[in-house]
Write a protein that holds these residues in place. Structure first.
Motif, PDB file in Angstrom:
ATOM      1  N   HIS A   1       0.933  -1.218   0.163  1.00  0.00           N
ATOM      2  CA  HIS A   1      -0.097  -0.038   0.138  1.00  0.00           C
ATOM      3  C   HIS A   1       0.761   1.339  -0.135  1.00  0.00           C
ATOM      4  CE1 HIS A   1      -3.359   2.571   0.731  1.00  0.00           C
ATOM      5  NE2 HIS A   1      -2.648   3.147   1.748  1.00  0.00           N
ATOM      6  N   ASP A   2       1.810   1.283   0.862  1.00  0.00           N
ATOM      7  CA  ASP A   2       2.479   2.452   0.943  1.00  0.00           C
ATOM      8  C   ASP A   2       3.311   3.019  -0.247  1.00  0.00           C
ATOM      9  OD1 ASP A   2       1.998   2.764   3.725  1.00  0.00           O
ATOM     10  OD2 ASP A   2       3.878   2.114   4.429  1.00  0.00           O
ATOM     11  N   SER A   3       4.097   1.782  -1.099  1.00  0.00           N
ATOM     12  CA  SER A   3       4.697   1.919  -2.260  1.00  0.00           C
ATOM     13  C   SER A   3       3.569   2.333  -3.367  1.00  0.00           C
ATOM     14  CB  SER A   3       5.193   0.478  -2.677  1.00  0.00           C
ATOM     15  OG  SER A   3       6.403   0.433  -1.617  1.00  0.00           O
ATOM     16  N   ALA A   4       2.441   1.665  -3.548  1.00  0.00           N
ATOM     17  CA  ALA A   4       1.517   1.994  -4.342  1.00  0.00           C
ATOM     18  C   ALA A   4       1.195   3.546  -4.413  1.00  0.00           C
ATOM     19  CB  ALA A   4       0.293   1.238  -4.537  1.00  0.00           C
ATOM     20  N   THR A   5       0.866   3.899  -3.136  1.00  0.00           N
ATOM     21  CA  THR A   5       0.543   5.373  -2.970  1.00  0.00           C
ATOM     22  C   THR A   5       1.316   6.111  -3.177  1.00  0.00           C
ATOM     23  OG1 THR A   5      -1.279   4.314  -1.097  1.00  0.00           O
ATOM     24  CG2 THR A   5      -0.708   6.596  -1.229  1.00  0.00           C
ATOM     25  N   ALA A   6       2.551   6.110  -2.724  1.00  0.00           N
ATOM     26  CA  ALA A   6       3.539   7.157  -3.201  1.00  0.00           C
ATOM     27  C   ALA A   6       3.835   7.251  -4.521  1.00  0.00           C
ATOM     28  CB  ALA A   6       4.842   6.328  -2.475  1.00  0.00           C
ATOM     29  N   PHE A   7       3.928   5.965  -5.340  1.00  0.00           N
ATOM     30  CA  PHE A   7       3.820   6.317  -6.863  1.00  0.00           C
ATOM     31  C   PHE A   7       2.821   6.883  -7.474  1.00  0.00           C
ATOM     32  CE2 PHE A   7       3.533   5.253 -11.077  1.00  0.00           C
ATOM     33  CZ  PHE A   7       4.568   5.204 -11.823  1.00  0.00           C
ATOM     34  N   ALA A   8       1.539   6.775  -6.871  1.00  0.00           N
ATOM     35  CA  ALA A   8       0.280   7.349  -7.508  1.00  0.00           C
ATOM     36  C   ALA A   8       0.388   8.755  -7.316  1.00  0.00           C
ATOM     37  CB  ALA A   8      -0.743   6.353  -7.125  1.00  0.00           C
TER      38      ALA A   8
ATOM     39  N   ARG B   1      -8.550  -4.563  -2.246  1.00  0.00           N
ATOM     40  CA  ARG B   1      -7.411  -4.461  -1.637  1.00  0.00           C
ATOM     41  C   ARG B   1      -7.050  -5.732  -1.041  1.00  0.00           C
ATOM     42  NH1 ARG B   1      -8.605   1.177   0.939  1.00  0.00           N
ATOM     43  NH2 ARG B   1     -10.603   1.127   0.106  1.00  0.00           N
ATOM     44  N   VAL B   2      -5.999  -6.282  -0.944  1.00  0.00           N
ATOM     45  CA  VAL B   2      -5.670  -7.423  -0.639  1.00  0.00           C
ATOM     46  C   VAL B   2      -4.452  -7.566   0.575  1.00  0.00           C
ATOM     47  CG1 VAL B   2      -6.280  -8.624  -2.703  1.00  0.00           C
ATOM     48  CG2 VAL B   2      -3.704  -8.080  -2.220  1.00  0.00           C
ATOM     49  N   ARG B   3      -4.533  -8.687   1.061  1.00  0.00           N
ATOM     50  CA  ARG B   3      -3.316  -8.710   2.212  1.00  0.00           C
ATOM     51  C   ARG B   3      -2.476  -9.938   2.024  1.00  0.00           C
ATOM     52  NH1 ARG B   3      -5.903  -7.608   7.592  1.00  0.00           N
ATOM     53  NH2 ARG B   3      -5.738  -5.601   7.117  1.00  0.00           N
ATOM     54  N   LEU B   4      -1.246  -9.851   2.050  1.00  0.00           N
ATOM     55  CA  LEU B   4      -0.141 -10.912   2.052  1.00  0.00           C
ATOM     56  C   LEU B   4       0.122 -11.674   2.965  1.00  0.00           C
ATOM     57  CD1 LEU B   4       2.017 -12.257   0.006  1.00  0.00           C
ATOM     58  CD2 LEU B   4       3.521 -10.391   0.646  1.00  0.00           C
TER      59      LEU B   4
ATOM     60  N   ARG C   1       0.206 -15.844   8.552  1.00  0.00           N
ATOM     61  CA  ARG C   1       0.418 -14.663   9.516  1.00  0.00           C
ATOM     62  C   ARG C   1       0.535 -13.460   8.478  1.00  0.00           C
ATOM     63  NH1 ARG C   1      -1.622 -17.479  12.315  1.00  0.00           N
ATOM     64  NH2 ARG C   1      -0.743 -18.680  14.085  1.00  0.00           N
ATOM     65  N   PRO C   2      -0.116 -12.426   8.625  1.00  0.00           N
ATOM     66  CA  PRO C   2      -0.040 -11.401   7.785  1.00  0.00           C
ATOM     67  C   PRO C   2       1.472 -10.628   7.731  1.00  0.00           C
ATOM     68  CG  PRO C   2      -1.829 -11.056   9.638  1.00  0.00           C
ATOM     69  CD  PRO C   2      -0.883 -12.095   9.998  1.00  0.00           C
ATOM     70  N   LEU C   3       1.696 -10.319   6.386  1.00  0.00           N
ATOM     71  CA  LEU C   3       2.910  -9.589   6.293  1.00  0.00           C
ATOM     72  C   LEU C   3       2.839  -7.941   5.796  1.00  0.00           C
ATOM     73  CD1 LEU C   3       5.237 -12.022   4.114  1.00  0.00           C
ATOM     74  CD2 LEU C   3       5.557 -11.293   6.543  1.00  0.00           C
ATOM     75  N   SER C   4       1.823  -7.913   4.848  1.00  0.00           N
ATOM     76  CA  SER C   4       1.676  -6.436   4.437  1.00  0.00           C
ATOM     77  C   SER C   4       0.268  -6.298   3.644  1.00  0.00           C
ATOM     78  CB  SER C   4       2.824  -5.977   3.479  1.00  0.00           C
ATOM     79  OG  SER C   4       2.956  -6.915   2.279  1.00  0.00           O
ATOM     80  N   ASP C   5      -0.195  -5.116   3.574  1.00  0.00           N
ATOM     81  CA  ASP C   5      -1.426  -4.829   3.020  1.00  0.00           C
ATOM     82  C   ASP C   5      -0.954  -4.251   1.411  1.00  0.00           C
ATOM     83  OD1 ASP C   5      -2.882  -5.657   4.878  1.00  0.00           O
ATOM     84  OD2 ASP C   5      -3.406  -3.954   5.762  1.00  0.00           O
ATOM     85  N   TRP C   6      -1.901  -4.557   0.374  1.00  0.00           N
ATOM     86  CA  TRP C   6      -1.333  -4.033  -0.934  1.00  0.00           C
ATOM     87  C   TRP C   6      -2.504  -3.507  -1.577  1.00  0.00           C
ATOM     88  CZ3 TRP C   6       2.387  -6.824  -4.594  1.00  0.00           C
ATOM     89  CH2 TRP C   6       3.536  -7.432  -3.693  1.00  0.00           C
ATOM     90  N   SER C   7      -2.426  -2.446  -2.142  1.00  0.00           N
ATOM     91  CA  SER C   7      -3.465  -1.767  -3.118  1.00  0.00           C
ATOM     92  C   SER C   7      -2.943  -1.601  -4.486  1.00  0.00           C
ATOM     93  CB  SER C   7      -3.532  -0.454  -2.357  1.00  0.00           C
ATOM     94  OG  SER C   7      -4.037  -0.561  -0.922  1.00  0.00           O
ATOM     95  N   GLY C   8      -4.198  -1.196  -5.350  1.00  0.00           N
ATOM     96  CA  GLY C   8      -4.074  -0.728  -6.555  1.00  0.00           C
ATOM     97  C   GLY C   8      -4.470   0.523  -6.894  1.00  0.00           C
ATOM     98  N   TYR C   9      -3.867   1.387  -7.935  1.00  0.00           N
ATOM     99  CA  TYR C   9      -4.425   2.538  -8.318  1.00  0.00           C
ATOM    100  C   TYR C   9      -4.672   2.413  -9.797  1.00  0.00           C
ATOM    101  CZ  TYR C   9      -3.468   4.792  -3.623  1.00  0.00           C
ATOM    102  OH  TYR C   9      -3.395   5.116  -2.317  1.00  0.00           O
TER     103      TYR C   9
END
Length: 288
Positions: free
Chosen positions: A106-113, A130-133, A274-282
């Motif tokens: 999520h943080d990387s996708a948001t920063a790039f968007a 939105r998905v969770r890894l 176990r959760p690692l990170s949340d992912w998003s798309g724009y």
């Protein structure tokens, strides 16, 4: 081509020679980078996109980040800082690239968007899904266990695999045609599938897993028809493929789950994920 530390190439072997060690050092967070690079390497350039391009961020002789873009698919990023994302957006904008979307943690996708909007005026829109890894810790098989058995699908079961993957694609809203003719060109063709069958041999749930890449296997897909849910079939078949992955050589086992689905998230956590990170798309739409 170099600018601000980003090296771009259309050669996936060149990309992996430069970034393979970086990606394999943390395979879970780079699961999509490794998976799509391997698919392109195996099937050939252009198998999934019109003009494949891969990128490596090199600073002080070290790899710091990567991306891949297989148009019309979304731009995929490794974890990037806002400064790294901004430098990539500037580089791609200078070269005239026009990604339709971006997907990453999520943080990387948001920063790039946000950077893409600054450099191009294009408006980003956060996707609803939105998905969770997750990464597998200690596998805990379901208890109670539903009646029935697992069956691994082979080449003679192509019709079964095509049908179930088609049902899964429709359920998640994926815009793809899956039939015997299109099957080899889809992302579904390189997986190994396991069915859960009731004692009378009726298939009720399916799970797939990707090939071993970088010491890691991704469980992808898991699907049970709506009218058959609530009987523990998804848990049983998920446990079977999660057990099979280490037996196939995986040091890590990962999967993605839709964050809006509490049932599947709870199921995977009960199994030991176990959760690692949340992912998003724009998605990107022209300004105005």
């Amino acid at each position: 081509m170099r600018s601000r530390g980003w090296y771009l190439t259309e050669d996936v072997d060149d990309f992996l020679a430069r970034a393979g060690g970086f990606l394999r050092a943390r395979p879970a967070e780079h699961v999509m980078q490794l998976t799509w690079a391997e698919r392109v390497r195996t099937r050939g350039r252009g198998a999934f996109g019109r003009a494949d391009v891969f990128g490596v961020l090199e600073e002080d002789g070290e790899v710091r980040g990567t991306f891949y873009h297989l148009p019309p698919r979304a731009l995929g990023l490794s974890p990037l800082t806002p400064e790294q994302a901004d430098s990539l957006a500037a580089r791609l904008a200078d070269l005239g690239h026009t990604p339709a979307a971006v997907g990453a943690d999520h943080d990387s996708a948001t920063a790039f968007a946000e950077a893409w909007q600054r450099h191009t005026g294009v408006t980003p829109k956060l996707r609803d899904v939105r998905v969770r890894l997750y990464r597998l810790g200690i596998l805990t098989p379901p208890d109670p266990h539903p009646e029935g058995r697992a069956r691994v699908l082979g080449k003679r079961d192509l019709g079964q695999a095509v049908f179930w993957c088609g049902e899964f694609a429709k359920a998640v809203g994926e815009d793809v045609t899956i039939d015997a003719e299109t099957w080899p060109s889809t992302r579904y063709a390189d997986k190994r599938y396991t069915l859960w069958e009731t004692p009378d041999g009726t298939p009720v749930s399916i799970a797939g897993m990707n090939p071993l890449i970088g010491g890691q296997i991704q469980v992808d897909i898991v699907y049970t028809p709506v009218h058959l849910r609530g009987h523990g079939y998804a848990a049983a078949v998920s446990a079977e493929v999660s057990r099979a992955a280490p037996a196939a050589g995986a040091q890590e086992v990962v999967l993605f789950a839709d964050r809006s689905n509490p049932t599947s998230n709870a199921l995977y956590q009960r199994l030991g994920y176990r959760p690692l990170s949340d992912w998003s798309g724009y998605d990107f739409a022209p300004a105005g």
